[in-house]
Write an enzyme that holds these catalytic residues in place. Structure first.
Site, PDB file in Angstrom:
ATOM      1  N   HIS A 100       0.842  -1.205   0.000  1.00  0.00           N
ATOM      2  CA  HIS A 100       0.000   0.000   0.000  1.00  0.00           C
ATOM      3  C   HIS A 100       0.868   1.242   0.000  1.00  0.00           C
ATOM      4  CE1 HIS A 100       0.713  -1.152   4.223  1.00  0.00           C
ATOM      5  NE2 HIS A 100       0.703   0.144   4.490  1.00  0.00           N
ATOM      6  N   HIS A 102       0.670   5.329   1.119  1.00  0.00           N
ATOM      7  CA  HIS A 102      -0.054   6.336   1.893  1.00  0.00           C
ATOM      8  C   HIS A 102      -0.044   7.644   1.097  1.00  0.00           C
ATOM      9  CE1 HIS A 102       0.273   4.179   5.925  1.00  0.00           C
ATOM     10  NE2 HIS A 102       1.231   3.571   5.237  1.00  0.00           N
TER      11      HIS A 102
HETATM   12  P1  5GP Z   1       1.757   0.555   7.403  1.00  0.00           P
HETATM   13  O1  5GP Z   1       2.318   0.904   8.754  1.00  0.00           O
HETATM   14  O2  5GP Z   1       1.654  -0.937   7.193  1.00  0.00           O
HETATM   15  O3  5GP Z   1       2.458   1.264   6.273  1.00  0.00           O
HETATM   16  O4  5GP Z   1       0.307   1.180   7.390  1.00  0.00           O
HETATM   17  C1  5GP Z   1      -0.853   0.477   7.672  1.00  0.00           C
HETATM   18  C2  5GP Z   1      -1.960   1.505   7.737  1.00  0.00           C
HETATM   19  O5  5GP Z   1      -3.201   0.826   7.653  1.00  0.00           O
HETATM   20  C3  5GP Z   1      -1.980   2.315   9.034  1.00  0.00           C
HETATM   21  O6  5GP Z   1      -1.861   3.703   8.732  1.00  0.00           O
HETATM   22  C4  5GP Z   1      -3.332   1.961   9.658  1.00  0.00           C
HETATM   23  O7  5GP Z   1      -3.940   3.055  10.294  1.00  0.00           O
HETATM   24  C5  5GP Z   1      -4.132   1.465   8.475  1.00  0.00           C
HETATM   25  N1  5GP Z   1      -5.127   0.458   8.791  1.00  0.00           N
HETATM   26  C6  5GP Z   1      -4.931  -0.688   9.527  1.00  0.00           C
HETATM   27  N2  5GP Z   1      -6.061  -1.398   9.590  1.00  0.00           N
HETATM   28  C7  5GP Z   1      -6.999  -0.702   8.891  1.00  0.00           C
HETATM   29  C8  5GP Z   1      -8.382  -0.946   8.606  1.00  0.00           C
HETATM   30  O8  5GP Z   1      -8.983  -1.950   8.997  1.00  0.00           O
HETATM   31  N3  5GP Z   1      -9.027  -0.007   7.857  1.00  0.00           N
HETATM   32  C9  5GP Z   1      -8.403   1.108   7.381  1.00  0.00           C
HETATM   33  N4  5GP Z   1      -9.141   1.980   6.661  1.00  0.00           N
HETATM   34  N5  5GP Z   1      -7.108   1.371   7.636  1.00  0.00           N
HETATM   35  C10 5GP Z   1      -6.421   0.476   8.381  1.00  0.00           C
END
Ligand code: 5GP
Ligand code: ZN
Length: 115
Positions: A100, A102
Site C-alpha cells: 500500500h 499512503h
Molecule cells: P503501514 O504501517 O503498514 O504502512 O500502514 C498500515 C496503515 O493501515 C496504518 O496507517 C493503519 O492506520 C491502516 N489500517 C490498519 N487497519 C486498517 C483498517 O482496517 N481499515 C483502514 N481503513 N485502515 C487500516
C-alpha cells in the site's frame, strides 16, 4: 477467505470509506489518519510488500501512481502538493503486509521524511 485485512476490504468483508476504485486499484481512507488527508492505495491483487513486485507489475505500479494523482486532484491537494509513502518491511515500519501507498496531504509536511 483471506486473513489479510486489506484483502478483506477488497472483498467487502470489512467496511472502509472507499474513495477510488478501478480494475486494479482500490483506495480508501486510513482508519487512523496522521494528516488531514490520509488515503491508502492498494492493488486489488495481494502483494505482500514492495520487494515482492515483479516485471509483470509495472503497469499496476504505474496505475497506482496515476490513481494517487487523480485522487489528489479530486480531494484538492494536488496544487499545494502531497506525499506518497510506502513503508517497506520491518525497518520501513510496515504493519499491514499487503502492498500500500499512503497519500498524505492537507497540511505542510516536514521537508525530510520522519525518522
Ligand atoms: P503501514 O504501517 O503498514 O504502512 O500502514 C498500515 C496503515 O493501515 C496504518 O496507517 C493503519 O492506520 C491502516 N489500517 C490498519 N487497519 C486498517 C483498517 O482496517 N481499515 C483502514 N481503513 N485502515 C487500516
Ligand atoms: Zn491482501
Amino acid at each position: 477467505m483471506s486473513d489479510c485485512i486489506f484483502c478483506k476490504i477488497i472483498n467487502k468483508e470489512i467496511p472502509a470509506e472507499i474513495v477510488y476504485e478501478d480494475d486494479q486499484v482500490l483506495a480508501f481512507k486510513d482508519i487512523n489518519p496522521v494528516t488531514p488527508v490520509h488515503i491508502l492505495l492498494i492493488p486489488k491483487k495481494h502483494i505482500s510488500d514492495l520487494t515482492a513486485i515483479t516485471e509483470g507489475d509495472k503497469d499496476l505500479i504505474g496505475q497506482l501512481h496515476l490513481a494517487a494523482v487523480k485522487i489528489a486532484e479530486e480531494v484538492g491537494i494536488a496544487d499545494e502538493g502531497f506525499r506518497l509513502v510506502n513503508n517497506c518491511r520491518e525497518f520501513g515500519g510496515q504493519v499491514v503486509y499487503h502492498l500500500h501507498f499512503h497519500l498524505l496531504g492537507g497540511k505542510k509536511l516536514n521537508a525530510r521524511p520522519s525518522q
